[in-house]
Design an enzyme around this catalytic site. Structure first.
Site, PDB file in Angstrom:
ATOM      1  N   GLY A 136       0.841  -1.206   0.000  1.00  0.00           N
ATOM      2  CA  GLY A 136       0.000   0.000   0.000  1.00  0.00           C
ATOM      3  C   GLY A 136       0.864   1.240   0.000  1.00  0.00           C
ATOM      4  N   ASN A 137       0.283   2.378   0.352  1.00  0.00           N
ATOM      5  CA  ASN A 137       1.062   3.611   0.480  1.00  0.00           C
ATOM      6  C   ASN A 137       0.428   4.482   1.561  1.00  0.00           C
ATOM      7  OD1 ASN A 137      -0.980   5.392  -0.836  1.00  0.00           O
ATOM      8  ND2 ASN A 137      -0.563   4.033  -2.563  1.00  0.00           N
ATOM      9  N   HIS A 138       1.032   5.621   1.823  1.00  0.00           N
ATOM     10  CA  HIS A 138       0.607   6.427   2.977  1.00  0.00           C
ATOM     11  C   HIS A 138      -0.552   7.383   2.672  1.00  0.00           C
ATOM     12  CE1 HIS A 138       3.758   4.929   5.483  1.00  0.00           C
ATOM     13  NE2 HIS A 138       4.696   5.282   4.615  1.00  0.00           N
ATOM     14  N   SER A 139      -1.165   7.270   1.512  1.00  0.00           N
ATOM     15  CA  SER A 139      -2.267   8.192   1.206  1.00  0.00           C
ATOM     16  C   SER A 139      -3.387   8.042   2.235  1.00  0.00           C
ATOM     17  CB  SER A 139      -2.810   7.890  -0.198  1.00  0.00           C
ATOM     18  OG  SER A 139      -4.039   8.561  -0.379  1.00  0.00           O
ATOM     19  N   ALA A 162      -4.122   7.512  -4.966  1.00  0.00           N
ATOM     20  CA  ALA A 162      -2.724   7.062  -5.079  1.00  0.00           C
ATOM     21  C   ALA A 162      -2.784   5.564  -5.363  1.00  0.00           C
ATOM     22  CB  ALA A 162      -1.987   7.350  -3.786  1.00  0.00           C
TER      23      ALA A 162
END
Ligand code: C5P
Length: 398
Positions: A207-210, A275
């Protein structure tokens, strides 16, 4: 709701006590509220409560006996962006339907130039009585919008339809009524937001930090301009409540792509801020991967580029915007994306350590459109940035 002028008429039913909550909701959202009460309603809620919460004097009689001044019903009608009567009793409804104006509220109704909305409240038998039904039909024909009474326990001790709609419901009707004069009224706009989670096994993902904050703010800014917003969101902790926003939650890029593919053709435009993970694991392990060898290699395959697909399938009447978040050469990369994805404009995030990007409360952006116009903005809160983006969208859609 900000600076909208709400004229609130209160008639004499027990549900009048709930109006304090409606006034609070309206004031919290930045609306100006003026209230007119029928003399009978003063037995159910004190004019002092109403004037204090609305921060305005309350009109009850044609004359203010204390200082001999006149409450001008015509001025009330000219002032209002919308006139809502809640609760609307059977008695007041019947007088409105017949044109009687023996109190300030009714005289204001007759001279009101803005839309009138009523929230009936009465006992169940009164609500279904042929006279009430006839009067409500008459009012509807006269252009009045009716918020149907709800079913439940009534003050009489009986149970059935007749309860005034809850203050939140009335508030939502007002929001929609007010947005119908807005610039994006009835436009269907798709917004993607948040991260995507690409499963590795049943418990792990890439995943990512969005946080989704930017996209949710854009959705709200669009809805506040009257747009019907189709918000497709990856996993976030955010919640959103707006009668014009339809939220679809997805987990991964493939799911987001499917929703976008189903909706895109019917849209007037889109702002893609999600994102989306560029890659996903080629296979998803059915069992949790065990800690065995020192190294673990996960093969990744490319995810669909959702925005690029929307750009390739864009009709001439559709407007499309995307985001570019780069750590270096942001303008250069942003310009390339604008072209490659066939966008009308792109929002380029200016990287400022700690102040912009994922998880921050603020953003600094550049807007570049397909005629090569570049607009620079200051560092602002994400909600102000969303307003700037939506204003630009409106400008290009004209
Ligand atoms: O190409 P890049 O991922 O940097 O482009 C960012 C823009 O493209 C964003 O608007 C993002 O929402 C969108 N995007 C997408 N699908 C992807 C990757 C990015 O819609 N798979």
């Amino acid at each position: 709701m900000h600076n909208k002028r709400i004229l609130l008429g209160i008639t004499g039913g027990i549900a009048a006590y709930k109006i304090a909550f409606l006034i609070r909701l309206l004031k919290k959202e930045g609306a100006e509220v003026k209230c007119i009460m029928t003399p009978a309603s003063c037995d159910f809620i004190s004019p002092l409560v109403v004037s204090t919460l609305s921060d305005n004097p309350v009109g009850i009689e044609f004359w203010n006996k204390a200082d001999g001044t006149w409450n001008n019903h015509v001025e009330y009608g000219l002032w209002a962006d919308v006139f809502v009567i809640a609760p609307a009793t059977a008695n007041s409804i019947s007088k409105m339907a017949s044109g009687a104006c023996d109190n300030l509220l009714l005289a204001t109704y007759l001279s009101n130039k803005s839309k009138t909305i009523i929230a009936p409240a009465m006992d169940l038998d009164m609500y279904v009585h042929p006279t009430t039904k006839r009067n409500l039909i008459q009012l509807e024909e006269d252009g009045v919008q009716i918020i149907p009474a709800e079913s439940g326990f009534l003050a009489s001790g009986l149970e059935g339809q007749g309860r005034m709609a809850e203050p939140e419901t009335i508030f939502n009707y007002l929001k929609i009524a007010l947005s119908s004069s807005e610039e994006l009224c009835c436009k269907n706009i798709l917004v993607t937001a948040g991260p995507t989670y690409e499963a590795i096994d049943p418990v792990r993902f890439i995943g990512n930090h969005s946080t989704g904050k930017m996209g949710y703010e854009i959705a709200l800014a669009l809805a506040n301009k009257g747009a019907i917003v189709h918000l497709i969101s990856g996993p976030t902790n955010l919640t959103i409540e707006h009668p014009l926003i339809e939220l679809t939650k997805v987990t991964n890029a493939q799911e987001m792509f499917e929703v976008v593919q189903n909706k895109w053709e019917a849209m007037d435009g889109g702002i893609f801020s999600a994102a989306v993970a560029d890659y996903r694991p080629k296979t998803v392990a059915t069992e949790k991967i065990k800690k065995s060898s020192d190294d673990l290699t996960i093969e990744l395959v490319k995810n669909p580029d959702i925005l690029k697909w929307a750009g390739e399938n864009k009709k001439s009447n559709q407007l499309l915007a995307g985001f570019a978040l780069e750590t270096t050469n942001s303008l250069e990369y942003g310009a390339a994306k604008l072209q490659q994805k066939n966008l009308d404009f792109i929002v380029i995030n200016e990287p400022l350590a700690g102040k912009t990007g994922f998880g921050s409360e603020t953003n600094q952006i550049l807007l570049l459109d397909n005629c090569n116009n570049l607009t620079k903005f200051e560092l602002k809160s994400k909600s102000q940035v969303a307003d700037d983006i939506v204003d630009y969208y409106i400008k290009l859609s004209k």
